[in-house]
Design a protein around this motif. Structure first.
Motif, short mmCIF file in Angstrom:
data_model
loop_
_atom_site.label_atom_id
_atom_site.label_comp_id
_atom_site.label_asym_id
_atom_site.label_seq_id
_atom_site.Cartn_x
_atom_site.Cartn_y
_atom_site.Cartn_z
N MET A 77 41.49 43.55 34.86
CA MET A 77 41.25 43.70 36.30
C MET A 77 39.78 43.45 36.60
O MET A 77 39.45 42.68 37.51
CB MET A 77 41.67 45.11 36.70
CG MET A 77 41.48 45.47 38.13
SD MET A 77 39.86 46.13 38.45
CE MET A 77 39.84 47.56 37.41
N THR A 135 36.49 29.36 39.63
CA THR A 135 35.57 30.11 40.49
C THR A 135 34.27 29.33 40.67
O THR A 135 33.61 29.43 41.69
CB THR A 135 35.29 31.50 39.92
OG1 THR A 135 34.95 31.37 38.55
CG2 THR A 135 36.48 32.40 40.06
N GLY A 171 37.60 41.83 34.86
CA GLY A 171 37.26 40.44 34.59
C GLY A 171 37.52 39.56 35.80
O GLY A 171 36.69 38.73 36.17
N LYS A 172 38.66 39.81 36.44
CA LYS A 172 38.99 38.95 37.58
C LYS A 172 38.12 39.25 38.79
O LYS A 172 37.72 38.34 39.51
CB LYS A 172 40.46 39.09 37.93
CG LYS A 172 41.29 38.24 37.00
CD LYS A 172 42.71 38.20 37.38
CE LYS A 172 42.99 37.28 38.53
NZ LYS A 172 44.45 37.17 38.73
N GLN A 200 34.63 37.82 38.24
CA GLN A 200 34.55 36.37 38.29
C GLN A 200 34.68 35.83 39.71
O GLN A 200 34.23 34.74 40.01
CB GLN A 200 35.67 35.82 37.39
CG GLN A 200 35.49 34.44 36.88
CD GLN A 200 34.10 34.13 36.38
OE1 GLN A 200 33.43 33.28 36.92
NE2 GLN A 200 33.66 34.80 35.32
N LEU A 250 41.90 31.21 43.90
CA LEU A 250 42.99 31.50 42.96
C LEU A 250 44.28 31.68 43.74
O LEU A 250 44.29 32.27 44.81
CB LEU A 250 42.66 32.76 42.17
CG LEU A 250 41.41 32.68 41.30
CD1 LEU A 250 41.23 33.99 40.54
CD2 LEU A 250 41.49 31.53 40.32
N PHE A 283 47.72 35.08 33.87
CA PHE A 283 47.06 36.30 34.33
C PHE A 283 45.69 36.01 34.92
O PHE A 283 45.31 36.54 35.96
CB PHE A 283 46.91 37.32 33.18
CG PHE A 283 46.09 38.50 33.59
CD1 PHE A 283 46.65 39.50 34.36
CD2 PHE A 283 44.76 38.58 33.26
CE1 PHE A 283 45.90 40.57 34.79
CE2 PHE A 283 43.99 39.65 33.68
CZ PHE A 283 44.56 40.65 34.45
N PHE A 284 44.95 35.13 34.25
CA PHE A 284 43.58 34.86 34.69
C PHE A 284 43.53 34.12 36.02
O PHE A 284 42.59 34.28 36.79
CB PHE A 284 42.84 34.05 33.64
CG PHE A 284 42.42 34.86 32.46
CD1 PHE A 284 41.32 35.70 32.53
CD2 PHE A 284 43.12 34.79 31.28
CE1 PHE A 284 40.93 36.45 31.44
CE2 PHE A 284 42.75 35.54 30.18
CZ PHE A 284 41.65 36.38 30.27
N LEU A 336 39.65 30.26 34.62
CA LEU A 336 39.14 31.20 35.63
C LEU A 336 37.69 30.86 35.97
O LEU A 336 37.30 30.77 37.13
CB LEU A 336 39.24 32.63 35.10
CG LEU A 336 38.65 33.70 36.01
CD1 LEU A 336 39.35 33.74 37.35
CD2 LEU A 336 38.72 35.06 35.34
N ILE A 337 36.90 30.63 34.93
CA ILE A 337 35.49 30.33 35.16
C ILE A 337 35.34 29.00 35.90
O ILE A 337 34.59 28.90 36.87
CB ILE A 337 34.73 30.30 33.81
CG1 ILE A 337 34.75 31.70 33.21
CG2 ILE A 337 33.30 29.82 34.01
CD1 ILE A 337 34.30 31.76 31.78
#
Lengths: 266, 357
Positions: B73, A122, B75-76, B79, A128, A206-207, A118-119
């Motif tokens: 939630m 982004t 967290g996303k 980010q 995403l 999920f991420f 995720l990091i």
């Protein structure tokens, strides 16, 4: 081979009951006209009808399957090349180092892999969605494929390659006609393992889902608070049946085209 | 080699076909123009027909995604990489997100339906003046119990949980604020207590409860209660409603000493692209008839006062889920106590769990 005795049979049956009972329990209640899984009221197809009516759910299931197939395919391709690179590496220390790096990725927790992806995504500005999910699934599947293919390579005698070279095979021939056919079972095993990994992965996925793209595992987990509906049971039932059909089909095909495992093929 | 190639081609063809089917199914959701609204909600937490109705009325295409925890939630959203236009966090998460500057203030000139909301649920400490959030659903923390498995015990008071006859019968939620909060409530202290003495007292009282505690678990409690495997559970009203819909014997009560009042709220994250659409969506969801239909579907309590007129009178009269003024006056909303205090809560909760045999 010695025939197994009754006790062993009993044990085997017990193991399979433990493995399959939850699935059949789930499927059994998918025919329940009552709302929940507590008591069976009467038989109904309505939950199956609901699966086909819910366009969003079907799109999610298809997403999941597409991601699984593509990521398993690509990670198998990359993983096989990686395994060969590791196997034929001259420097032993280097080989062990690369193999260890590969193994670390297998044991590292999914949450950490997911959060790092995720990091990363982004940071470098990847939106995403389909691509991010596909890339991360390929990434976590590669080490598994490598691990499945390596033993097959180690099993292969190096004289086989020498002989092929002596007989005038080019390097390309060696790879396509000697190595790949020999390690084929490992490749298939790697592919199917990658497939199942991708299908049921929640933490990483999920991420990296977003912008309207989601997979089945994420969808089911998010139902936890409000209660999972019997539609999911019905869907699980369908997926189970499809899987059984595929396995039987694969079994039939592989039985028909069974050939001696000499490793070398024209 | 031939087999490998054949397999590869087969898989590619299958994926391509599936992709085509998928594109056909999700036709219209092609990300063209700006008339798209991305909603990020809990799973099974909206009537899907309402999404269709909204699309029809406004011409805005809804992309719907779900999450399973407030933390995930946030967290996303924090980010980035996504552009959610609306999401529905719980009250403490609204406060946290506002603190991190993740939310856009709501423009009330675009939400005339705000007048439908019961003023009792507005202007609460987690979001003074409802600058960032509008309540979506609400509920309480209380006790779900199954009289069939008990000898006539009732739970008007938290203290009833300590009854020696309930040995190994009580299930607690694996959450520090709820469990410690229950201890605090039973001593008539505030749920938001930051007084160490009070917290200690609550913990030692909880420790006396341990002979009665069967388990400290999460969402699995619903299934245990439904299957008659547990008799008493500390739980949220929404979860209790789920249990009751599957097992008629189960009852739910909010003890008289008071309890927690929780909310899930509409908020507009800072990453939102379609801010106008987000307001339109909130306004649509606050429409009394829409809110009533949604509450019927989801089964949680709606804060929409006018919507109650459109709902089954029996549901609305159910004081377990729509408590009267008197009960409500004992309810407290969680405040954000800060990380340090939260740490103390967690530590005390851990101490309690370790003390259990």
């Amino acid at each position: 081979m010695k025939r197994i005795n009754n006790l062993q049979k009993l044990y085997l049956i017990a193991v399979f009951i433990v493995l399959y009972a939850p699935i059949f329990y789930l499927i059994f209640y998918s025919f329940n006209s009552g709302g929940g899984m507590s008591h069976f009221e009467s038989f109904t197809w309505e939950h199956y009808a609901a699966v086909f009516e819910d366009k969003r759910l079907i799109v999610i299931v298809l997403n999941t399957v597409i991601i699984a197939l593509l990521s398993a395919l690509l990670s198998t391709a990359i993983g096989v090349l990686g395994a060969m690179a590791i196997h034929f590496m001259r420097n032993k220390g280097m080989r062990n180092a690369v193999l260890s790096l590969n193994n670390i990725l297998i044991v590292s927790p999914d949450v950490i892999i997911g959060a790092s992806f995720l990091i990363l995504f982004t940071m470098i500005g990847v939106k995403l969605g389909f691509a991010s999910v596909l890339i991360s699934h390929i990434a976590f599947s590669i080490p598994i494929v490598v691990i499945m293919v390596l033993p097959k390579l180690q099993e292969m005698s190096s004289t086989l390659i020498d002989a092929a070279l002596d007989l005038g095979a080019t390097r390309r021939d060696v790879v396509t006609r000697v190595i790949l056919p020999f390690i084929q079972p490992g490749i298939f095993a790697g592919f199917f393992l990658a497939l199942t990994y991708s299908l049921d992965d929640f933490a990483v996925t999920f991420f990296v889902t977003g912008n309207g793209f989601s997979t089945l595992s994420v969808e089911i987990y998010s139902m936890a608070r409000a209660g999972i509906t019997l539609t999911i049971n019905a869907l699980s039932g369908l997926i189970f049946v499809i899987t059984v059909v595929l396995v039987l089909g694969y079994y039939a095909i592989s039985k028909r085209t069974k050939m001696p495992m000499t490793g070398v093929k024209k | 080699m031939k087999e490998l190639l054949r397999g590869t081609i087969l898989i590619l063809v299958v994926s391509l076909v599936l992709l085509l089917i998928n594109n056909n199914l999700s036709e219209g959701s092609n990300k063209t123009g700006k008339n798209i609204l991305t909603v990020y909600n809990w799973g099974e937490y909206i009537d899907p027909d309402l999404l269709k109705q909204f699309e029809k009325e406004t011409g805005i295409k809804v992309i719907y995604e779900t999450f399973d925890s407030n933390e995930g939630m946030m967290g996303k959203i924090e980010q980035g990489g996504t552009s959610y236009d609306i999401t529905m966090p719980s009250e403490y998460m609204v406060e946290m997100m506002a603190e991190k500057d993740l939310l856009l203030p709501i423009d009330y000139s675009q939400i005339p339906n705000i007048k439908q909301i019961d003023p009792y649920f507005l202007d609460l400490p987690f979001d003074p003046g409802n600058k960032y959030s509008i309540p979506y659903f609400w509920g309480t923390v209380g006790i779900a119990y199954n009289p069939d498995l008990l000898d006539g015990q009732t739970f008007e008071s938290w203290d009833n949980l300590w009854d020696p006859s309930l040995k190994q019968q009580v299930i607690l939620v694996d959450s520090a604020r709820e469990t410690i909060g229950m201890g605090l409530n039973s001593l008539h202290y505030s749920l938001n207590s930051t007084n160490i003495d009070e917290l200690q007292e609550a913990t030692s009282k909880l420790k006396k409860l341990s002979p009665n505690v069967k388990a400290v678990i999460g969402d699995e409690v619903t299934q245990l209660m439904v299957n008659n495997e547990a008799a008493v559970a500390l739980t949220w009203s929404g979860q209790a409603a789920d249990m009751m819909s599957e097992n008629d014997s189960i009852d739910y009560v909010v003890p008289e000493e008071g309890s927690n009042l929780w909310f899930d709220n509409f908020v507009i994250p800072r990453t939102a692209k379609n801010i106008e659409g987000a307001h339109a969506f909130i306004n649509f969801m606050l429409d009394p008839e829409v809110a009533a239909q949604n509450a019927d579907y989801v089964g949680y309590s709606t804060p929409n006062l006018t919507a109650l007129d459109y709902m089954d009178p029996e549901v609305v009269a159910d004081e377990r889920f729509y408590p009267d003024e008197e009960t409500r006056s004992h309810l407290e909303v969680y405040k954000n106590l800060g990380l340090k205090m939260l740490g103390i809560y967690n530590e005390l909760f851990l101490e309690f769990k370790m003390d259990m045999k």
